[in-house]
Design an enzyme around this catalytic site. Structure first.
Site, mmCIF file in Angstrom:
data_model
loop_
_atom_site.group_PDB
_atom_site.id
_atom_site.type_symbol
_atom_site.label_atom_id
_atom_site.label_comp_id
_atom_site.label_asym_id
_atom_site.label_seq_id
_atom_site.Cartn_x
_atom_site.Cartn_y
_atom_site.Cartn_z
ATOM 1 N N SER A 59 -29.671 -27.460 -31.742
ATOM 2 C CA SER A 59 -29.500 -27.822 -33.131
ATOM 3 C C SER A 59 -29.928 -29.403 -33.191
ATOM 4 O O SER A 59 -30.436 -29.822 -34.097
ATOM 5 C CB SER A 59 -28.404 -27.295 -33.929
ATOM 6 O OG SER A 59 -28.259 -26.091 -33.873
ATOM 7 N N GLY A 66 -23.638 -27.406 -30.027
ATOM 8 C CA GLY A 66 -24.931 -27.963 -30.877
ATOM 9 C C GLY A 66 -26.028 -28.538 -30.203
ATOM 10 O O GLY A 66 -26.765 -29.091 -30.991
ATOM 11 N N GLY A 67 -26.408 -28.345 -28.887
ATOM 12 C CA GLY A 67 -27.311 -29.121 -28.577
ATOM 13 C C GLY A 67 -28.783 -28.783 -29.018
ATOM 14 O O GLY A 67 -29.326 -29.737 -29.309
ATOM 15 N N ALA A 121 -25.646 -23.031 -24.753
ATOM 16 C CA ALA A 121 -25.047 -22.190 -24.790
ATOM 17 C C ALA A 121 -23.315 -22.313 -24.777
ATOM 18 O O ALA A 121 -22.608 -21.665 -24.200
ATOM 19 C CB ALA A 121 -25.370 -20.923 -23.810
ATOM 20 N N GLY A 162 -21.493 -23.846 -27.546
ATOM 21 C CA GLY A 162 -20.797 -24.294 -28.912
ATOM 22 C C GLY A 162 -20.940 -25.667 -29.138
ATOM 23 O O GLY A 162 -20.150 -26.017 -30.381
ATOM 24 N N LYS A 179 -21.904 -31.722 -31.031
ATOM 25 C CA LYS A 179 -20.741 -31.816 -32.199
ATOM 26 C C LYS A 179 -19.632 -30.745 -31.796
ATOM 27 O O LYS A 179 -19.770 -30.282 -30.688
ATOM 28 C CB LYS A 179 -21.424 -30.930 -33.515
ATOM 29 C CG LYS A 179 -21.945 -29.580 -33.314
ATOM 30 C CD LYS A 179 -21.008 -28.240 -33.325
ATOM 31 C CE LYS A 179 -21.625 -26.886 -33.246
ATOM 32 N NZ LYS A 179 -20.860 -26.081 -33.126
ATOM 33 N N ASP A 226 -26.779 -24.641 -37.913
ATOM 34 C CA ASP A 226 -26.215 -25.972 -37.690
ATOM 35 C C ASP A 226 -27.163 -27.275 -37.446
ATOM 36 O O ASP A 226 -26.609 -28.339 -37.487
ATOM 37 C CB ASP A 226 -25.626 -25.878 -36.175
ATOM 38 C CG ASP A 226 -24.432 -25.087 -36.046
ATOM 39 O OD1 ASP A 226 -23.816 -24.677 -37.243
ATOM 40 O OD2 ASP A 226 -24.128 -24.810 -34.970
HETATM 41 O O1 C5P Z 1 -28.592 -19.898 -37.608
HETATM 42 P P1 C5P Z 1 -28.790 -19.740 -36.232
HETATM 43 O O2 C5P Z 1 -30.161 -19.377 -35.704
HETATM 44 O O3 C5P Z 1 -28.425 -20.741 -35.122
HETATM 45 O O4 C5P Z 1 -27.922 -18.394 -35.790
HETATM 46 C C1 C5P Z 1 -28.060 -17.744 -34.819
HETATM 47 C C2 C5P Z 1 -27.417 -16.357 -34.823
HETATM 48 O O5 C5P Z 1 -26.050 -16.395 -35.010
HETATM 49 C C3 C5P Z 1 -27.776 -15.632 -36.113
HETATM 50 O O6 C5P Z 1 -29.046 -14.749 -35.904
HETATM 51 C C4 C5P Z 1 -26.561 -14.528 -36.344
HETATM 52 O O7 C5P Z 1 -26.708 -13.424 -35.359
HETATM 53 C C5 C5P Z 1 -25.398 -15.560 -35.860
HETATM 54 N N1 C5P Z 1 -24.889 -16.403 -36.947
HETATM 55 C C6 C5P Z 1 -24.330 -15.500 -38.095
HETATM 56 N N2 C5P Z 1 -23.355 -16.265 -39.120
HETATM 57 C C7 C5P Z 1 -23.497 -17.573 -38.994
HETATM 58 C C8 C5P Z 1 -24.534 -18.482 -38.190
HETATM 59 C C9 C5P Z 1 -24.605 -17.663 -37.270
HETATM 60 O O8 C5P Z 1 -23.898 -14.258 -37.867
HETATM 61 N N3 C5P Z 1 -23.055 -18.204 -40.182
#
Ligand code: C5P
Length: 314
Positions: free
Chosen positions: A133, A130-131, A126, A128, A17, A166
């Site tokens: 997810s 979305g791999g 790492a 951005g 993405k 994501d």
């Molecule tokens: O949701 P996900 O596990 O991908 O998020 C990883 C980390 O990124 C979360 O633990 C949080 O620290 C940060 N995050 C955030 N706000 C978001 C999405 C992610 O602070 N909307």
């Protein structure tokens, strides 16, 4: 996402993405950030094969598609700060988000059998894009199909949002406006866009970038972007690109500013970082334009260069 079923297994091609728009609205008490973002699927695909097995565990093997780790080595940075991640930093086994997704389905469905999963990676880690997810969403769809559960999409979306902000997006098609922490999705119109994407030699950790970010004071509003996509006007899409995580990422690695400077030299419709980085993309006028820019960027040895376009769902 392209799904192929055979008598023995399910095979899924699942896309990357691009964030065409991302604004951080506020920090929430639960540690997440309230965001509004527009995600569009892009044609870099991981491939996941899911084979149901009698034994009571789910196994996962991960390998990079031919030529990918070699590219990484060629562009690899000599040293990495602690928050900078390597190209292929993908957990294998139970830690992997795809494995957690399959285990979640197994647990909720009360299934005793296991499965063998094979993941072929092309979407860099790492970055951005979305791999992880995308792989998790593929595992949900594959498990649902292979175990003949026939769960509706809404049920998979619920599980997806437990796995990561994501993940629900990858169960939709094409493009979506995502709110909340990113898990509230609303499909939107998209158009064919041509991208050149650079994943620099270092990646970034999503929590680290969010920790560093400041919510925007003056909102731009996502309507300009959704309208530009509706009208099919790529130049307007380029003008309305926004990513309010970019300054935070740029404070963590010099690569973001370096890429921004390189992209400025090309005649692009627009350019910015995707998601929490570290990938940086440019919007090109045509596939030919994207090819030309990609080839110039490759000669600079600033990372792995991809040429992609809007992924259409099947
Ligand atoms: O949701 P996900 O596990 O991908 O998020 C990883 C980390 O990124 C979360 O633990 C949080 O620290 C940060 N995050 C955030 N706000 C978001 C999405 C992610 O602070 N909307």
């Amino acid at each position: 996402m392209h799904v192929r079923r055979s008598a023995t297994h399910v095979e899924i091609l699942t896309p990357a993405k691009i964030n065409l728009f991302l604004e951080v609205l506020a920090k929430r008490p639960d540690g997440y950030h309230e965001i509004v973002t527009l995600l569009s699927a892009a044609t870099i695909y991981d491939s996941l094969t899911f084979t149901p097995r009698r034994q009571e565990e789910i196994t996962l093997q991960v390998r990079w598609a031919l030529g990918y780790s070699a590219k990484n080595a060629r562009h690899g940075a000599a040293t990495h700060a602690a928050h900078e991640l390597q190209w292929g930093d993908v957990p294998t086994g139970r830690e992997n988000l795809a494995c957690r997704a399959a285990n979640l389905v197994r647990e909720r469905a009360g299934i005793r059998d296991g499965a063998a999963m094979h993941l072929v990676k092309r979407i860099p880690a790492a970055s951005g894009l979305g791999g992880a997810s995308s792989d998790a969403a593929a595992a949900l769809v594959a498990a649902n199909a292979a175990w003949n559960l026939n769960w509706p999409r809404e049920r998979l979306v619920e599980l997806a949002s437990e796995l990561g902000s994501d993940v629900p997006f990858f169960l939709t098609t094409g493009a979506a406006v995502c709110r909340g922490r990113g898990e509230q999705i609303e499909a939107c119109r998209t158009m064919r866009l041509h991208y050149v994407i650079v994943r620099p030699p270092v990646g970034l950790s999503t929590p680290r970038v969010y920790q560093q970010c400041c919510p925007v004071e003056q909102l731009s509003g996502i309507e300009n972007m959704t309208e530009s996509l509706k009208r099919g006007n790529a130049a307007d899409v380029g003008r309305h690109l926004i990513n309010s995580l970019q300054p935070a990422a740029a404070s963590l690695t010099p690569w973001i500013t370096r890429l921004q400077q390189e992209f400025r030299r090309h005649d692009l419709l627009g350019h910015q970082m995707s998601g929490s980085g570290s990938s940086y993309f440019g919007l090109c006028r045509t596939a030919r334009h994207a090819r030309r820019v990609a080839s110039r960027l490759r000669s600079l040895r600033i990372g792995t260069v991809f040429q992609a376009q809007t992924a259409v769902a099947s």
